[in-house]
Design a protein around this motif. Structure first.
Motif, PDB file in Angstrom:
ATOM      1  N   ASN A 144       0.825  -1.220   0.000  1.00 59.17           N
ATOM      2  CA  ASN A 144       0.000   0.000   0.000  1.00 59.17           C
ATOM      3  C   ASN A 144       0.849   1.256   0.000  1.00 59.17           C
ATOM      4  O   ASN A 144       0.540   2.231  -0.660  1.00 59.17           O
ATOM      5  CB  ASN A 144      -0.925   0.030   1.221  1.00 59.17           C
ATOM      6  N   MET A 145       1.926   1.241   0.772  1.00 60.63           N
ATOM      7  CA  MET A 145       2.736   2.447   0.917  1.00 60.63           C
ATOM      8  C   MET A 145       3.768   2.605  -0.196  1.00 60.63           C
ATOM      9  O   MET A 145       4.453   3.593  -0.263  1.00 60.63           O
ATOM     10  CB  MET A 145       3.427   2.454   2.290  1.00 60.63           C
ATOM     11  N   VAL A 146       3.871   1.636  -1.085  1.00 58.93           N
ATOM     12  CA  VAL A 146       4.866   1.669  -2.144  1.00 58.93           C
ATOM     13  C   VAL A 146       4.315   2.432  -3.340  1.00 58.93           C
ATOM     14  O   VAL A 146       3.221   2.137  -3.817  1.00 58.93           O
ATOM     15  CB  VAL A 146       5.272   0.229  -2.554  1.00 58.93           C
ATOM     16  N   GLN A 147       5.063   3.411  -3.802  1.00 58.29           N
ATOM     17  CA  GLN A 147       4.626   4.226  -4.925  1.00 58.29           C
ATOM     18  C   GLN A 147       5.286   3.766  -6.226  1.00 58.29           C
ATOM     19  O   GLN A 147       5.773   4.569  -7.004  1.00 58.29           O
ATOM     20  CB  GLN A 147       4.956   5.701  -4.664  1.00 58.29           C
ATOM     21  N   LEU A 148       5.311   2.455  -6.443  1.00 57.49           N
ATOM     22  CA  LEU A 148       5.915   1.899  -7.648  1.00 57.49           C
ATOM     23  C   LEU A 148       4.873   1.107  -8.418  1.00 57.49           C
ATOM     24  O   LEU A 148       4.014   0.459  -7.822  1.00 57.49           O
ATOM     25  CB  LEU A 148       7.073   0.959  -7.281  1.00 57.49           C
ATOM     26  N   SER A 149       4.976   1.126  -9.721  1.00 57.20           N
ATOM     27  CA  SER A 149       4.090   0.307 -10.545  1.00 57.20           C
ATOM     28  C   SER A 149       4.502  -1.155 -10.404  1.00 57.20           C
ATOM     29  O   SER A 149       5.622  -1.458  -9.977  1.00 57.20           O
ATOM     30  CB  SER A 149       4.204   0.738 -12.009  1.00 57.20           C
ATOM     31  N   LEU A 150       3.616  -2.053 -10.799  1.00 51.86           N
ATOM     32  CA  LEU A 150       3.976  -3.477 -10.768  1.00 51.86           C
ATOM     33  C   LEU A 150       5.138  -3.763 -11.706  1.00 51.86           C
ATOM     34  O   LEU A 150       5.979  -4.606 -11.415  1.00 51.86           O
ATOM     35  CB  LEU A 150       2.766  -4.343 -11.113  1.00 51.86           C
ATOM     36  N   ASN A 151       5.211  -3.045 -12.833  1.00 47.61           N
ATOM     37  CA  ASN A 151       6.352  -3.226 -13.746  1.00 47.61           C
ATOM     38  C   ASN A 151       7.667  -2.866 -13.060  1.00 47.61           C
ATOM     39  O   ASN A 151       8.667  -3.576 -13.206  1.00 47.61           O
ATOM     40  CB  ASN A 151       6.184  -2.373 -15.012  1.00 47.61           C
ATOM     41  N   ASN A 152       7.669  -1.752 -12.329  1.00 50.83           N
ATOM     42  CA  ASN A 152       8.893  -1.366 -11.623  1.00 50.83           C
ATOM     43  C   ASN A 152       9.196  -2.315 -10.470  1.00 50.83           C
ATOM     44  O   ASN A 152      10.357  -2.609 -10.203  1.00 50.83           O
ATOM     45  CB  ASN A 152       8.816   0.083 -11.144  1.00 50.83           C
ATOM     46  N   LEU A 153       8.163  -2.810  -9.796  1.00 48.11           N
ATOM     47  CA  LEU A 153       8.399  -3.823  -8.756  1.00 48.11           C
ATOM     48  C   LEU A 153       9.005  -5.087  -9.366  1.00 48.11           C
ATOM     49  O   LEU A 153       9.877  -5.712  -8.766  1.00 48.11           O
ATOM     50  CB  LEU A 153       7.101  -4.159  -8.024  1.00 48.11           C
ATOM     51  N   THR A 154       8.550  -5.455 -10.555  1.00 44.11           N
ATOM     52  CA  THR A 154       9.122  -6.621 -11.235  1.00 44.11           C
ATOM     53  C   THR A 154      10.601  -6.395 -11.514  1.00 44.11           C
ATOM     54  O   THR A 154      11.432  -7.275 -11.267  1.00 44.11           O
ATOM     55  CB  THR A 154       8.373  -6.908 -12.559  1.00 44.11           C
ATOM     56  N   LYS A 155      10.945  -5.203 -12.018  1.00 46.17           N
ATOM     57  CA  LYS A 155      12.358  -4.888 -12.273  1.00 46.17           C
ATOM     58  C   LYS A 155      13.180  -4.992 -10.996  1.00 46.17           C
ATOM     59  O   LYS A 155      14.275  -5.565 -10.983  1.00 46.17           O
ATOM     60  CB  LYS A 155      12.503  -3.466 -12.836  1.00 46.17           C
ATOM     61  N   ILE A 156      12.646  -4.433  -9.914  1.00 40.49           N
ATOM     62  CA  ILE A 156      13.358  -4.460  -8.640  1.00 40.49           C
ATOM     63  C   ILE A 156      13.529  -5.893  -8.155  1.00 40.49           C
ATOM     64  O   ILE A 156      14.623  -6.291  -7.723  1.00 40.49           O
ATOM     65  CB  ILE A 156      12.633  -3.598  -7.591  1.00 40.49           C
ATOM     66  N   ASN A 157      12.468  -6.688  -8.236  1.00 40.88           N
ATOM     67  CA  ASN A 157      12.573  -8.078  -7.789  1.00 40.88           C
ATOM     68  C   ASN A 157      13.598  -8.851  -8.608  1.00 40.88           C
ATOM     69  O   ASN A 157      14.363  -9.648  -8.057  1.00 40.88           O
ATOM     70  CB  ASN A 157      11.199  -8.754  -7.802  1.00 40.88           C
ATOM     71  N   CYS A 158      13.652  -8.611  -9.906  1.00 39.62           N
ATOM     72  CA  CYS A 158      14.677  -9.256 -10.743  1.00 39.62           C
ATOM     73  C   CYS A 158      16.075  -8.844 -10.285  1.00 39.62           C
ATOM     74  O   CYS A 158      16.982  -9.681 -10.191  1.00 39.62           O
ATOM     75  CB  CYS A 158      14.477  -8.905 -12.214  1.00 39.62           C
ATOM     76  N   LEU A 159      16.248  -7.563  -9.992  1.00 39.29           N
ATOM     77  CA  LEU A 159      17.572  -7.095  -9.560  1.00 39.29           C
ATOM     78  C   LEU A 159      17.951  -7.627  -8.174  1.00 39.29           C
ATOM     79  O   LEU A 159      19.128  -7.907  -7.914  1.00 39.29           O
ATOM     80  CB  LEU A 159      17.627  -5.572  -9.599  1.00 39.29           C
ATOM     81  N   LEU A 160      16.971  -7.824  -7.297  1.00 38.44           N
ATOM     82  CA  LEU A 160      17.271  -8.396  -5.979  1.00 38.44           C
ATOM     83  C   LEU A 160      17.678  -9.865  -6.105  1.00 38.44           C
ATOM     84  O   LEU A 160      18.594 -10.326  -5.422  1.00 38.44           O
ATOM     85  CB  LEU A 160      16.076  -8.233  -5.037  1.00 38.44           C
ATOM     86  N   VAL A 161      17.018 -10.603  -6.998  1.00 40.62           N
ATOM     87  CA  VAL A 161      17.410 -11.999  -7.231  1.00 40.62           C
ATOM     88  C   VAL A 161      18.784 -12.044  -7.904  1.00 40.62           C
ATOM     89  O   VAL A 161      19.629 -12.886  -7.573  1.00 40.62           O
ATOM     90  CB  VAL A 161      16.345 -12.750  -8.050  1.00 40.62           C
ATOM     91  N   LYS A 162      19.032 -11.104  -8.804  1.00 38.14           N
ATOM     92  CA  LYS A 162      20.353 -11.012  -9.433  1.00 38.14           C
ATOM     93  C   LYS A 162      21.431 -10.758  -8.379  1.00 38.14           C
ATOM     94  O   LYS A 162      22.518 -11.334  -8.427  1.00 38.14           O
ATOM     95  CB  LYS A 162      20.345  -9.887 -10.478  1.00 38.14           C
ATOM     96  N   LYS A 163      21.116  -9.916  -7.391  1.00 42.03           N
ATOM     97  CA  LYS A 163      22.052  -9.655  -6.295  1.00 42.03           C
ATOM     98  C   LYS A 163      22.356 -10.954  -5.547  1.00 42.03           C
ATOM     99  O   LYS A 163      23.506 -11.234  -5.220  1.00 42.03           O
ATOM    100  CB  LYS A 163      21.489  -8.596  -5.350  1.00 42.03           C
ATOM    101  N   LEU A 164      21.330 -11.755  -5.281  1.00 37.93           N
ATOM    102  CA  LEU A 164      21.555 -13.044  -4.630  1.00 37.93           C
ATOM    103  C   LEU A 164      22.467 -13.925  -5.475  1.00 37.93           C
ATOM    104  O   LEU A 164      23.455 -14.474  -4.972  1.00 37.93           O
ATOM    105  CB  LEU A 164      20.230 -13.775  -4.380  1.00 37.93           C
ATOM    106  N   LEU A 165      22.144 -14.061  -6.758  1.00 37.18           N
ATOM    107  CA  LEU A 165      22.936 -14.919  -7.643  1.00 37.18           C
ATOM    108  C   LEU A 165      24.397 -14.472  -7.707  1.00 37.18           C
ATOM    109  O   LEU A 165      25.305 -15.290  -7.788  1.00 37.18           O
ATOM    110  CB  LEU A 165      22.334 -14.949  -9.047  1.00 37.18           C
ATOM    111  N   SER A 166      24.624 -13.162  -7.637  1.00 36.40           N
ATOM    112  CA  SER A 166      25.997 -12.645  -7.725  1.00 36.40           C
ATOM    113  C   SER A 166      26.836 -13.025  -6.498  1.00 36.40           C
ATOM    114  O   SER A 166      28.058 -12.927  -6.542  1.00 36.40           O
ATOM    115  CB  SER A 166      25.995 -11.134  -7.942  1.00 36.40           C
ATOM    116  N   ASN A 167      26.192 -13.474  -5.422  1.00 41.11           N
ATOM    117  CA  ASN A 167      26.936 -14.014  -4.280  1.00 41.11           C
ATOM    118  C   ASN A 167      27.627 -15.325  -4.645  1.00 41.11           C
ATOM    119  O   ASN A 167      28.619 -15.694  -4.031  1.00 41.11           O
ATOM    120  CB  ASN A 167      25.995 -14.291  -3.090  1.00 41.11           C
ATOM    121  N   PHE A 168      27.061 -16.042  -5.614  1.00 39.46           N
ATOM    122  CA  PHE A 168      27.547 -17.379  -5.957  1.00 39.46           C
ATOM    123  C   PHE A 168      28.217 -17.442  -7.325  1.00 39.46           C
ATOM    124  O   PHE A 168      29.001 -18.345  -7.582  1.00 39.46           O
ATOM    125  CB  PHE A 168      26.377 -18.368  -5.943  1.00 39.46           C
TER     126      PHE A 168
END
Length: 187
Positions: free
Chosen positions: A64-88
Motif C-alpha cells: 500500500n505504501m509503495v509508490q511503484l508500478s507493478l512493472n517497476n516492482l518486477t524490475k526491482i525483484n529481478c535485480l534483488l534476485v540477481k544480487k543473490l545470484l551474484s553471491n555465488f
C-alpha cells in the motif's frame, strides 16, 4: 523489516501457501520456503519444474505504501534476485524481461509476482525459483544451474537465508525508491 519464515517439506506451491497465510493470519510479511513443490507455476499458468535441491520461495509483504508500478516492482525483484545470484556466480547475469534471469543465455531463475487484497490492504507475493543443482529440460528453452556453472553445491537453506536478508534490507526502501538509481542502491 523482518520476514517471518515459513518452512515446508512438500507443498503445492509457495505462492499458493503465501496466499493462504495472508488470508488466514495477521502476518504482514514473510518468506515461504519449500524443499519441493508439487504444482509450482510460472507466468500464464505454465508449470515450474521443481527439482529437490533447487530453491523455491515466495516473499510477501504489503505494498500500500509503495509508490511503484507493478512493472517497476518486477524490475526491482529481478535485480534483488540477481544480487543473490551474484553471491555465488561472479560473471555476467542478465535480466530477460519481464521476469527471468539468464546466465550464458540460459535460464537460471524465474519470478512470478501476484497481488492479493485483504481488508483494504494490498500484498505482493513474489515467487522465486532458482536452479541451484539441477536444470529442467524445456523444449526450445535452454536452462542452467549454479552447480554446473561453479562446481559448488549451494544449499537451498543458505540461498533462502541470503535472499531473506536482501529483502529485509530493501523492502523498507521501497516507499521512497527511485528506480533509476536502483543499481547504485544495490551495492
Amino acid at each position: 523489516m523482518k520476514l517471518k519464515k515459513f518452512n515446508f517439506k512438500i507443498i503445492k506451491s509457495t505462492n499458493d501457501r503465501a496466499f493462504q497465510i495472508i488470508k488466514n493470519t495477521n502476518n504482514k510479511s514473510g518468506i515461504v520456503i519449500a524443499e519441493k513443490q508439487k504444482r509450482g507455476r510460472g507466468r500464464y499458468g505454465k508449470k515450474w519444474i521443481s527439482f529437490k535441491g533447487n530453491l523455491f520461495v515466495s516473499i510477501f509483504f504489503q505494498v500500500n505504501m509503495v509508490q511503484l508500478s507493478l512493472n517497476n516492482l518486477t524490475k526491482i525483484n529481478c535485480l534483488l534476485v540477481k544480487k543473490l545470484l551474484s553471491n555465488f556466480y561472479k560473471d555476467k547475469i542478465m535480466v530477460k524481461k519481464p521476469n527471468d534471469l539468464l546466465i550464458n543465455n540460459m535460464k537460471i531463475s524465474g519470478i512470478l509476482q501476484e497481488t492479493l487484497s485483504k481488508s483494504d490492504k494490498t500484498f505482493i507475493i513474489v515467487g522465486i525459483g532458482i536452479n541451484l543443482i539441477k536444470s529442467p529440460s524445456i523444449k526450445g528453452y535452454l536452462t542452467t544451474n549454479l552447480f554446473d556453472l561453479t562446481g559448488v553445491k549451494i544449499s537451498p537453506n543458505n540461498a533462502a537465508l541470503k535472499l531473506k536478508k536482501i529483502y529485509e534490507t530493501f523492502i523498507p526502501m521501497f516507499p521512497k525508491f527511485n528506480i533509476k538509481n536502483f543499481d547504485r542502491n544495490l551495492k
